[in-house]
Design an enzyme around this catalytic site. Structure first.
Site, PDB file in Angstrom:
ATOM      1  CG  ASN A  55      -1.802   1.179   1.337  1.00  0.00           C
ATOM      2  OD1 ASN A  55      -1.820   2.025   0.439  1.00  0.00           O
ATOM      3  ND2 ASN A  55      -2.543   1.275   2.432  1.00  0.00           N
ATOM      4  CE  LYS A  57      -0.264   3.022   4.753  1.00  0.00           C
ATOM      5  NZ  LYS A  57      -0.180   3.082   6.213  1.00  0.00           N
ATOM      6  CG  HIS A 139      -5.802   1.664   5.344  1.00  0.00           C
ATOM      7  ND1 HIS A 139      -5.338   2.633   6.214  1.00  0.00           N
ATOM      8  CD2 HIS A 139      -4.769   0.807   5.138  1.00  0.00           C
ATOM      9  CE1 HIS A 139      -4.077   2.368   6.498  1.00  0.00           C
ATOM     10  NE2 HIS A 139      -3.706   1.268   5.858  1.00  0.00           N
ATOM     11  CD  GLU A 141      -2.896   5.272   6.833  1.00  0.00           C
ATOM     12  OE1 GLU A 141      -2.910   5.251   5.592  1.00  0.00           O
ATOM     13  OE2 GLU A 141      -1.962   4.780   7.509  1.00  0.00           O
ATOM     14  CD  GLU A 209      -3.303  -2.681   7.135  1.00  0.00           C
ATOM     15  OE1 GLU A 209      -2.226  -2.940   6.615  1.00  0.00           O
ATOM     16  OE2 GLU A 209      -3.925  -1.634   6.930  1.00  0.00           O
ATOM     17  N   GLY A 215       2.460   2.277  10.752  1.00  0.00           N
ATOM     18  CA  GLY A 215       3.358   3.416  10.619  1.00  0.00           C
ATOM     19  C   GLY A 215       4.063   3.808  11.905  1.00  0.00           C
ATOM     20  CB  SER A 255       5.333  -1.743  12.029  1.00  0.00           C
ATOM     21  OG  SER A 255       4.920  -0.419  12.302  1.00  0.00           O
TER      22      SER A 255
HETATM   23  O1  LIG Z   1      -1.225   0.621   6.704  1.00  0.00           O
HETATM   24  C1  LIG Z   1      -0.476  -0.248   6.331  1.00  0.00           C
HETATM   25  C2  LIG Z   1      -0.732  -1.009   5.103  1.00  0.00           C
HETATM   26  O2  LIG Z   1      -2.012  -0.776   4.629  1.00  0.00           O
HETATM   27  C3  LIG Z   1       0.752  -0.572   7.081  1.00  0.00           C
HETATM   28  O3  LIG Z   1       1.593   0.515   7.027  1.00  0.00           O
HETATM   29  P1  LIG Z   1       3.100   0.368   7.596  1.00  0.00           P
HETATM   30  O4  LIG Z   1       3.631  -0.912   7.003  1.00  0.00           O
HETATM   31  O5  LIG Z   1       3.810   1.591   7.107  1.00  0.00           O
HETATM   32  O6  LIG Z   1       2.976   0.281   9.077  1.00  0.00           O
END
Ligand SMILES: O=C(CO)COP(=O)(O)O
Length: 299
Positions: A55, A57, A139, A141, A209, A215, A255
């Site tokens: 992803n 982002k 997700h 976010e 997740e 993150g 992560s």
């Molecule tokens: O949100 C994520 C994948 O959709 C995970 O992000 P990170 O791997 O940067 O923690």
């Protein structure tokens, strides 16, 4: 939808900051899910293929994406892994036209229904039209920064699937929900919203997740992830069907990196990964894809 995006954004950032500062939550989950090794013949049952998604982002430029695509095209990838990358909408066409067909493309969002007078949105028909086979929905976010709720996400999921766009359906709890012992409740509620909207699970991958791991550099331990994956699979068995429970891949995100992927991959119910930051580095993403070899050894 819940609260206004701005307040959600600031409270989300506060939570993320707290998650970074706080030690990983002690394991408070009830171990109420039986280990079902006997029912799952190998370390990964069901459709069989390990699944790794990247992803990206809201990251990248034409130049950085061109470099990343070159790295991925040059990488040696294990064959028995489904690999998907999710560039920002605006770069999907560039990636589609330059990336090896070995890797499929996902969007990071989609409109709730048929296209039309919906300024700023992209429809599932348009994704299909440009050869984008997948979409990530739910997700954290989008749930916690943008304010999308379960019902909205469920409707998007149903419409995308109806247009033959495959779904990476995200779930996961906040740090305070984990600390309050509500991890299963939160994940099951999010699962129910998908289940209420989805009639055919063949094109669905579930991504667990935990929000506190996204993150933050605080990856869930393999045991923490396995516990939730097993619980979600049991939930599917009870609430959808045993067949869907055993055939639906449940991947972990939060992560994941080149150093921690192998231990996670060994866990029975971890069927792959959804990777954020580490998917922006081609060699690291390739290592994560190739962690399927740890799964085979564990089997
Ligand atoms: O949100 C994520 C994948 O959709 C995970 O992000 P990170 O791997 O940067 O923690």
């Amino acid at each position: 939808m819940a609260a206004a995006p701005s307040s959600l954004a600031s409270s989300h950032l506060t939570r993320l900051a707290a998650a970074v500062a706080a030690p990983a939550a002690p394991q408070q989950l009830r171990l109420r899910c039986s280990r079902r090794r006997a029912q799952r013949v190998v370390a990964m049952a069901g459709s069989g293929k390990f699944f790794v998604g990247g992803n990206w982002k809201c990251n990248g430029t034409k130049d950085s994406i061109s470099k990343l695509v070159s790295e991925l095209n040059a990488a040696t990838l294990e064959t028995d892994v489904d690999v998907v990358v999710a560039p920002p909408f605006i770069y999907i066409d560039q990636v589609k036209n330059s990336l090896t067909d070995r890797i499929e493309i996902s969007a990071q969002n989609v409109w709730i229904g048929k296209g039309g007078a919906y300024t700023g949105e992209i429809s599932a028909e348009q994704l299909a039209d440009i050869g984008c086979q997948w979409v990530i929905l739910g997700h954290s976010e989008r749930r916690h920064i943008i304010g999308e709720d379960d019902e909205f996400i469920g409707k998007k999921a149903a419409y995308a699937l109806s247009q033959n766009v495959k779904l990476i359906a995200c779930i996961g709890e906040l740090l305070e929900e984990r600390e309050a012992g509500k991890t299963f409740d939160v994940c099951f509620k999010q699962m129910k919203a998908y289940a209420d909207s989805i009639s055919n699970w063949a094109n669905v991958v579930i991504a667990y997740e935990p929000v506190w791991a996204i993150g933050t550099g605080k990856v869930a331990s393999p045991e923490q992830a396995q516990e939730v994956h097993a619980a979600v699979r049991d939930w599917l068995k009870t609430n959808v069907s045993p067949e869907v429970a055993s055939s639906t891949r449940i991947i972990y995100g939060g992560s994941v990196n080149a150093a921690n992927c192998a231990e996670l991959a060994k866990k029975e119910d971890i069927d792959g990964f959804l990777v954020g930051g580490a998917s922006l580095k081609g060699p690291d993403f390739a290592t994560i894809i190739n962690s399927v070899t740890s799964k085979k050894v564990a089997a």
